[in-house]
Design a protein around this motif. Structure first.
Motif, mmCIF file in Angstrom:
data_model
loop_
_atom_site.group_PDB
_atom_site.id
_atom_site.type_symbol
_atom_site.label_atom_id
_atom_site.label_comp_id
_atom_site.label_asym_id
_atom_site.label_seq_id
_atom_site.Cartn_x
_atom_site.Cartn_y
_atom_site.Cartn_z
ATOM 1 N N VAL A 234 0.864 -1.190 0.000
ATOM 2 C CA VAL A 234 0.000 0.000 0.000
ATOM 3 C C VAL A 234 0.896 1.233 0.000
ATOM 4 O O VAL A 234 1.847 1.312 0.777
ATOM 5 C CB VAL A 234 -0.905 0.023 1.255
ATOM 6 C CG1 VAL A 234 -1.676 1.341 1.344
ATOM 7 C CG2 VAL A 234 -1.863 -1.165 1.253
ATOM 8 N N ILE A 235 0.576 2.182 -0.877
ATOM 9 C CA ILE A 235 1.247 3.490 -0.842
ATOM 10 C C ILE A 235 0.215 4.516 -0.418
ATOM 11 O O ILE A 235 -0.879 4.585 -1.001
ATOM 12 C CB ILE A 235 1.813 3.893 -2.225
ATOM 13 C CG1 ILE A 235 2.801 2.845 -2.740
ATOM 14 C CG2 ILE A 235 2.490 5.271 -2.150
ATOM 15 C CD1 ILE A 235 3.377 3.165 -4.122
ATOM 16 N N THR A 236 0.545 5.305 0.593
ATOM 17 C CA THR A 236 -0.375 6.343 1.038
ATOM 18 C C THR A 236 0.389 7.629 1.329
ATOM 19 O O THR A 236 1.623 7.668 1.237
ATOM 20 C CB THR A 236 -1.197 5.853 2.256
ATOM 21 O OG1 THR A 236 -2.317 6.721 2.445
ATOM 22 C CG2 THR A 236 -0.356 5.800 3.522
ATOM 23 N N GLY A 237 -0.357 8.698 1.653
ATOM 24 C CA GLY A 237 0.266 9.980 1.988
ATOM 25 C C GLY A 237 -0.278 10.451 3.320
ATOM 26 O O GLY A 237 -0.415 9.657 4.255
ATOM 27 N N SER A 238 -0.611 11.727 3.400
ATOM 28 C CA SER A 238 -1.194 12.261 4.636
ATOM 29 C C SER A 238 -2.684 12.492 4.416
ATOM 30 O O SER A 238 -3.206 12.281 3.326
ATOM 31 C CB SER A 238 -0.511 13.591 4.990
ATOM 32 O OG SER A 238 -0.876 14.577 4.044
ATOM 33 N N GLN A 239 -3.369 12.946 5.441
ATOM 34 C CA GLN A 239 -4.792 13.270 5.270
ATOM 35 C C GLN A 239 -4.963 14.462 4.327
ATOM 36 O O GLN A 239 -5.930 14.536 3.578
ATOM 37 C CB GLN A 239 -5.450 13.576 6.628
ATOM 38 C CG GLN A 239 -5.663 12.353 7.506
ATOM 39 C CD GLN A 239 -6.705 11.368 6.960
ATOM 40 O OE1 GLN A 239 -7.396 11.620 5.988
ATOM 41 N NE2 GLN A 239 -6.808 10.209 7.604
ATOM 42 N N LYS A 240 -3.992 15.371 4.330
ATOM 43 C CA LYS A 240 -4.129 16.565 3.471
ATOM 44 C C LYS A 240 -3.733 16.276 2.022
ATOM 45 O O LYS A 240 -4.319 16.844 1.087
ATOM 46 C CB LYS A 240 -3.280 17.711 4.039
ATOM 47 C CG LYS A 240 -3.186 18.888 3.090
ATOM 48 C CD LYS A 240 -3.316 20.247 3.734
ATOM 49 C CE LYS A 240 -3.584 21.292 2.648
ATOM 50 N NZ LYS A 240 -3.070 22.605 2.940
ATOM 51 N N ALA A 241 -2.697 15.435 1.845
ATOM 52 C CA ALA A 241 -2.229 15.203 0.477
ATOM 53 C C ALA A 241 -1.631 13.822 0.328
ATOM 54 O O ALA A 241 -0.735 13.448 1.096
ATOM 55 C CB ALA A 241 -1.178 16.247 0.079
ATOM 56 N N GLU B 60 -6.507 1.798 7.104
ATOM 57 C CA GLU B 60 -6.926 0.508 7.668
ATOM 58 C C GLU B 60 -7.607 -0.348 6.599
ATOM 59 O O GLU B 60 -7.335 -1.546 6.462
ATOM 60 C CB GLU B 60 -7.882 0.797 8.832
ATOM 61 C CG GLU B 60 -8.253 -0.392 9.666
ATOM 62 C CD GLU B 60 -9.416 -0.035 10.609
ATOM 63 O OE1 GLU B 60 -10.150 -0.959 10.985
ATOM 64 O OE2 GLU B 60 -9.576 1.160 10.939
ATOM 65 N N GLU B 61 -8.495 0.282 5.818
ATOM 66 C CA GLU B 61 -9.214 -0.446 4.772
ATOM 67 C C GLU B 61 -8.245 -0.910 3.671
ATOM 68 O O GLU B 61 -8.334 -2.052 3.203
ATOM 69 C CB GLU B 61 -10.322 0.451 4.194
ATOM 70 C CG GLU B 61 -11.160 -0.191 3.108
ATOM 71 C CD GLU B 61 -11.981 -1.406 3.574
ATOM 72 O OE1 GLU B 61 -12.212 -1.541 4.798
ATOM 73 O OE2 GLU B 61 -12.356 -2.217 2.705
ATOM 74 N N ALA B 62 -7.317 -0.039 3.295
ATOM 75 C CA ALA B 62 -6.355 -0.408 2.242
ATOM 76 C C ALA B 62 -5.472 -1.564 2.704
ATOM 77 O O ALA B 62 -5.199 -2.503 1.939
ATOM 78 C CB ALA B 62 -5.496 0.802 1.856
ATOM 79 N N VAL B 63 -5.039 -1.519 3.961
ATOM 80 C CA VAL B 63 -4.205 -2.604 4.494
ATOM 81 C C VAL B 63 -5.015 -3.899 4.561
ATOM 82 O O VAL B 63 -4.499 -4.985 4.280
ATOM 83 C CB VAL B 63 -3.611 -2.221 5.869
ATOM 84 C CG1 VAL B 63 -2.986 -3.418 6.566
ATOM 85 C CG2 VAL B 63 -2.581 -1.093 5.705
ATOM 86 N N LYS B 64 -6.297 -3.775 4.897
ATOM 87 C CA LYS B 64 -7.156 -4.958 4.948
ATOM 88 C C LYS B 64 -7.300 -5.597 3.557
ATOM 89 O O LYS B 64 -7.171 -6.819 3.403
ATOM 90 C CB LYS B 64 -8.538 -4.557 5.502
ATOM 91 C CG LYS B 64 -9.385 -5.728 5.929
ATOM 92 C CD LYS B 64 -10.628 -5.262 6.673
ATOM 93 C CE LYS B 64 -11.834 -5.559 5.813
ATOM 94 N NZ LYS B 64 -13.050 -4.898 6.299
ATOM 95 N N VAL B 65 -7.543 -4.777 2.565
ATOM 96 C CA VAL B 65 -7.683 -5.292 1.194
ATOM 97 C C VAL B 65 -6.349 -5.905 0.735
ATOM 98 O O VAL B 65 -6.319 -6.994 0.149
ATOM 99 C CB VAL B 65 -8.123 -4.162 0.224
ATOM 100 C CG1 VAL B 65 -8.131 -4.661 -1.214
ATOM 101 C CG2 VAL B 65 -9.493 -3.638 0.610
ATOM 102 N N ALA B 66 -5.253 -5.212 1.027
ATOM 103 C CA ALA B 66 -3.932 -5.737 0.649
ATOM 104 C C ALA B 66 -3.660 -7.051 1.374
ATOM 105 O O ALA B 66 -3.079 -7.984 0.796
ATOM 106 C CB ALA B 66 -2.843 -4.710 0.975
#
Ligand code: CAA
Length: 258
Positions: A54-61, A188-194
């Motif tokens: 999973v690649i993510t950023g912050s809540q703002k960007a 949390e959802e992205a990690v669950k799907v991954a």
């Protein structure tokens, strides 16, 4: 463990989680970040303990684009000689499944990075756009090609020619993102799907990814032929025998990645 200037790298079970971490610059994608990201994706590809990323950023960007301050004084010859943005392609060549978990801005190179992933899960706060035209350039990391394939010519043209942003609801409606979830649940959802993907047969998952990607590179006839060859090959795996035996025995499969 490796240390990074621009990333936070964690593992959650068999899931690799990469958080882009230049908060003051809204995760503007400078050359250090891309080098670190590409290196880490290669490391996850090579790590037998990892099944999806999973690649993510912050809540703002997620990322507000390529780093404009780094680009502002670039000249043609330098850009050409060093193949500026060419190294980003390595993200799209990652062989294990890659999910972009996008909250806030995914603009310019940020939108392009998300589109290099296998699918995008969006927070309800997500905003996608290719605003390069307002800077006197156009997308350079695949945006004119991938956005057009995702959302079709009319919408891609409008976004790329005007720089208009798309909110999460519109992005879901036009098929740019697979699903929208509340911002607080995104990672949390992205990690669950991954994690779900990582629990399936690794070689079968990788072949399925390769086969879907072939749809973007070839004709229907050739793509279907490629699919069928990989499909046939699956019958040489233990995991196919196990998956079907488990179904017939009414139990959960125990995939061994072989
Ligand atoms: N590059 C470098 N720095 C950036 C940046 C970027 N792409 N985006 C934001 N920043 C920096 C800002 O310069 C600012 O830094 P300072 O505090 O030092 O001034 C900081 O991040 C916070 O940004 P803002 O004050 O602008 O925040 P905001 O909430 O008012 O606005 C925004 C947010 C609408 C996303 C705005 O920052 C913005 O428009 N950013 C640029 C978006 C853009 O044009 N992206 C395309 C880049 S080109 C590209 O990506 C080419 C390609 O195809 C690969």
């Amino acid at each position: 463990p490796a240390t990074f200037e621009t990333l936070i790298v964690e593992t959650r079970g068999a899931v690799g989680l990469v958080t882009l971490d230049r908060p003051k610059q809204l995760n503007a994608l400078n050359s250090v970040l891309i080098r670190e990201l590409v290196g880490q994706l290669r490391a996850f590809d090579a790590d037998p303990a990892i099944g999806a990323v999973v690649i993510t950023g912050s809540q703002k960007a997620f990322a507000a684009g390529a780093d404009i301050k780094e680009m502002a004084e670039l000249g043609f010859v330098e850009a050409y000689i060093h193949d500026f943005l060419g190294e980003w392609d390595a993200v799209a060549r990652t062989r294990k499944p890659l999910i972009a978990a996008v909250a806030g801005y995914a603009l310019g190179g940020g939108c392009e990075l998300a589109m290099m992933c296998d699918f995008i899960l969006a927070a309800d706060t997500a905003k996608f756009g290719q605003p390069e035209i307002t800077l006197g350039i156009m997308p350079g990391a695949g945006g004119t090609q991938r956005l057009t394939r995702f959302v079709g010519k009319s919408k891609a043209m409008e976004m790329i020619l005007t720089g208009r942003l798309m909110d999460a609801a519109e992005a879901e409606r036009v098929g740019l993102v697979s699903r929208v979830v509340p911002a607080a649940d995104l990672v949390e959802e992205a990690v669950k799907v991954a994690g779900k993907i990582a629990g399936l047969s690794r070689p079968i998952v990788m072949m399925a990814k390769e086969s879907v990607n072939a749809a973007y590179e070839t004709t229907l006839t050739e793509g279907a032929r490629f699919e069928r060859r990989l499909f046939h090959a699956m019958f040489s795996t233990d995991d196919q025998k196990e998956g079907m035996a488990a179904f017939i025995d009414k139990r959960s499969p125990d995939f061994r990645n072989r």
